[in-house]
Design an enzyme around this catalytic site. Structure first.
Site, PDB file in Angstrom:
ATOM      1  N   ALA A  68       0.851  -1.193   0.000  1.00  0.00           N
ATOM      2  CA  ALA A  68       0.000   0.000   0.000  1.00  0.00           C
ATOM      3  C   ALA A  68       0.883   1.238   0.000  1.00  0.00           C
ATOM      4  CB  ALA A  68      -0.900  -0.007   1.241  1.00  0.00           C
ATOM      5  N   ALA A 113       4.271   3.827   3.403  1.00  0.00           N
ATOM      6  CA  ALA A 113       3.907   2.597   2.693  1.00  0.00           C
ATOM      7  C   ALA A 113       3.876   1.444   3.682  1.00  0.00           C
ATOM      8  CB  ALA A 113       4.924   2.289   1.594  1.00  0.00           C
ATOM      9  N   LYS A 114       3.263   0.359   3.325  1.00  0.00           N
ATOM     10  CA  LYS A 114       3.320  -0.871   4.118  1.00  0.00           C
ATOM     11  C   LYS A 114       2.907  -2.022   3.213  1.00  0.00           C
ATOM     12  CE  LYS A 114       3.996  -1.777   8.564  1.00  0.00           C
ATOM     13  NZ  LYS A 114       5.021  -1.048   9.314  1.00  0.00           N
ATOM     14  N   GLY A 115       3.450  -3.191   3.487  1.00  0.00           N
ATOM     15  CA  GLY A 115       3.082  -4.331   2.669  1.00  0.00           C
ATOM     16  C   GLY A 115       3.318  -5.622   3.401  1.00  0.00           C
TER      17      GLY A 115
END
Ligand code: NAD
Length: 424
Positions: A68, A113-115
């Protein structure tokens, strides 16, 4: 939720809801264009990928991965990659928003961001983890890069996964790109001091808060829930400064010594499971009892949602410094506000991690390694700058430390959006 609404914890808040609520609380104090606030309620993009994995027995299995991107107005996206069965798209979006606020409050030139991958890493062999990581890097390659989006370790990933990720990306690009991820082993461009940084920043912020409230650090008592990477480093930092660390815990229980524990003698839980609870201390406690000890500072540094509507009225600490991400539910936050117990929020307290990640990225881009002493000094400087900005808002407005922190973050992001405008 506003402070006048009754405390209710019927529904636990998701990371997205928390991020949006904090955005709105901060926006209420600032003259920010409603269009910008609306933009920040949503991610820029969310990527969903399928990762085919050949298992060791030759069979094939598909895994789902996400990345994201929330906002990049201040620079490339930055945030961790987690391997956990509970990873969801919504969680990645929420945590990417937290990263935007965290980078902005630290004034780092990054967005959030993050994933992650929906997988239980304990069920993969080392070879399978390597293949999964390399294929995940390849699937994300179009949307990541040292000037685009720079992942980092998170739950279930560490330096080895980052090394494989960097290698896979570099092989496909045709050149070694250490700046594509942070949290790598130092031998391939990782920074000294990265591992200790989140705990160290918790200690620095606690030290500044002690100074703000005019306490004597030699008379300050501290309880730390979760003696892992963050908790142990925070405890040892404050112990070195003269504070008395009276209680620490791991998942199995807590130890307590009113005269202060020797934090260098107690092993990290991760190094030797059971060492904290097995340590020969005058008293042992249940984990919940540690939270309610009559201490000056409570540092929850284990997991999220441990300070809740259930126990917030029983907390006796005079100050809470959040080491873990999201340890305080919004109901507990409201109770602490009513009870005048200051809470220094996670997005500044444990931001040493992303700050040293930024140092790692700088070192990679410049192909020049910093000494551990330099990393510590630069971290100290960055933390003091962030603390000074937050303290200014706290002193100028009748708000909580959490609101003051989000006000600093949002004003920087909104100013950048204002300056850049909307394209086309
Ligand atoms: P860790 O695994 O090194 O340590 C966690 C500690 O908490 C261990 O001692 C474990 O036994 C204990 N613990 C786990 N569940 C518990 C429970 N239910 N009750 C009491 N203790 C429990 O993890 P860490 O890296 O120190 O991370 C801790 C928190 O800090 C997490 O919320 C993480 O997201 C956050 N954080 C970590 C970093 C980082 O880079 N390590 C950076 C920022 C934030």
């Amino acid at each position: 939720m506003t402070t006048s609404e009754p405390a209710s914890e019927l529904e636990e808040e998701s990371a997205v809801e928390t991020a949006r609520r904090q955005l709105e609380r901060a926006a209420a104090h600032l003259d920010v264009d409603e269009g910008i606030v609306e933009r920040l309620r949503h991610p820029t993009s969310v990527y969903r990928v399928t990762i085919p994995l050949e298992r060791d027995d030759g069979s094939r299995e598909m895994f789902t991965g996400y990345r994201a991107h929330h906002d990049s107005v201040r620079g490339p996206y930055k945030g961790g990659l987690r391997y956990h069965p509970g990873v969801t798209e919504e969680e990645c979006v929420g945590l990417s928003m937290w990263m935007t606020w965290k980078c902005a409050v630290m004034d780092l030139p990054f967005g959030g961001a993050k994933g992650g991958v929906v997988v239980d890493p304990k069920e993969l062999s080392e070879d399978e983890t390597e293949r999964l990581t390399r294929r995940f890097a390849e699937e994300l390659r179009p949307v990541i890069g040292p000037m685009k989006d720079i992942p980092a370790p998170d739950m279930g990933t560490g330096p080895q996964e980052m090394a494989w990720f960097m290698d896979a990306y570099s092989m496909q690009q045709g050149e070694t790109e250490p700046g594509v991820v942070t949290g790598k082993p130092p031998v391939i461009g990782g920074s000294y001091g990265r591992e200790r940084a989140p705990g160290r920043s918790v200690g620095i912020v606690a030290r500044e808060a002690i100074d703000y409230y005019d306490w004597d650090i030699e008379d300050t008592t501290v309880a730390v829930q979760g003696f892992g990477s963050v908790g142990a480093n925070a405890a040892r930092y404050l112990d070195d400064l003269g504070a008395s660390i009276v209680a620490v815990s791991d998942i199995d229980g807590a130890i307590y010594d009113p005269d202060g524990l020797d934090t260098t003698d107690v092993e990290d839980h991760d190094e030797t499971p059971g060492m904290v609870s097995g340590y020969d201390a005058p008293e042992t406690l249940a984990n919940d009892e540690l939270l309610e000890l009559d201490v000056d500072i409570l540092i929850p540094a284990a997991i999220g949602n441990v300070l809740t509507g259930e126990n917030a009225r029983d907390i006796s600490a005079n100050l809470i410094v959040e080491g873990a991400n999201g340890p305080t539910t919004s109901t507990a936050d409201q109770i602490f506000e009513e009870r005048d117990i200051p809470v220094i929020p996670d997005i500044v307290a444990n931001a040493g991690g992303v700050t040293v990640s930024y140092f790692e990225w700088l070192q990679d881009i410049n192909r020049r390694k910093w000494s551990l002493e330099r990393v510590h000094q630069e971290l100290e400087d960055e933390m003091l700058q962030a603390w000074t900005a937050i303290r200014k808002e706290y002193d100028a407005r009748d708000v909580t430390w959490r609101d003051a922190t989000y006000i600093v973050a949002l004003s920087r992001i909104a100013e950048a959006h204002d300056a850049r405008g909307l394209w086309p």
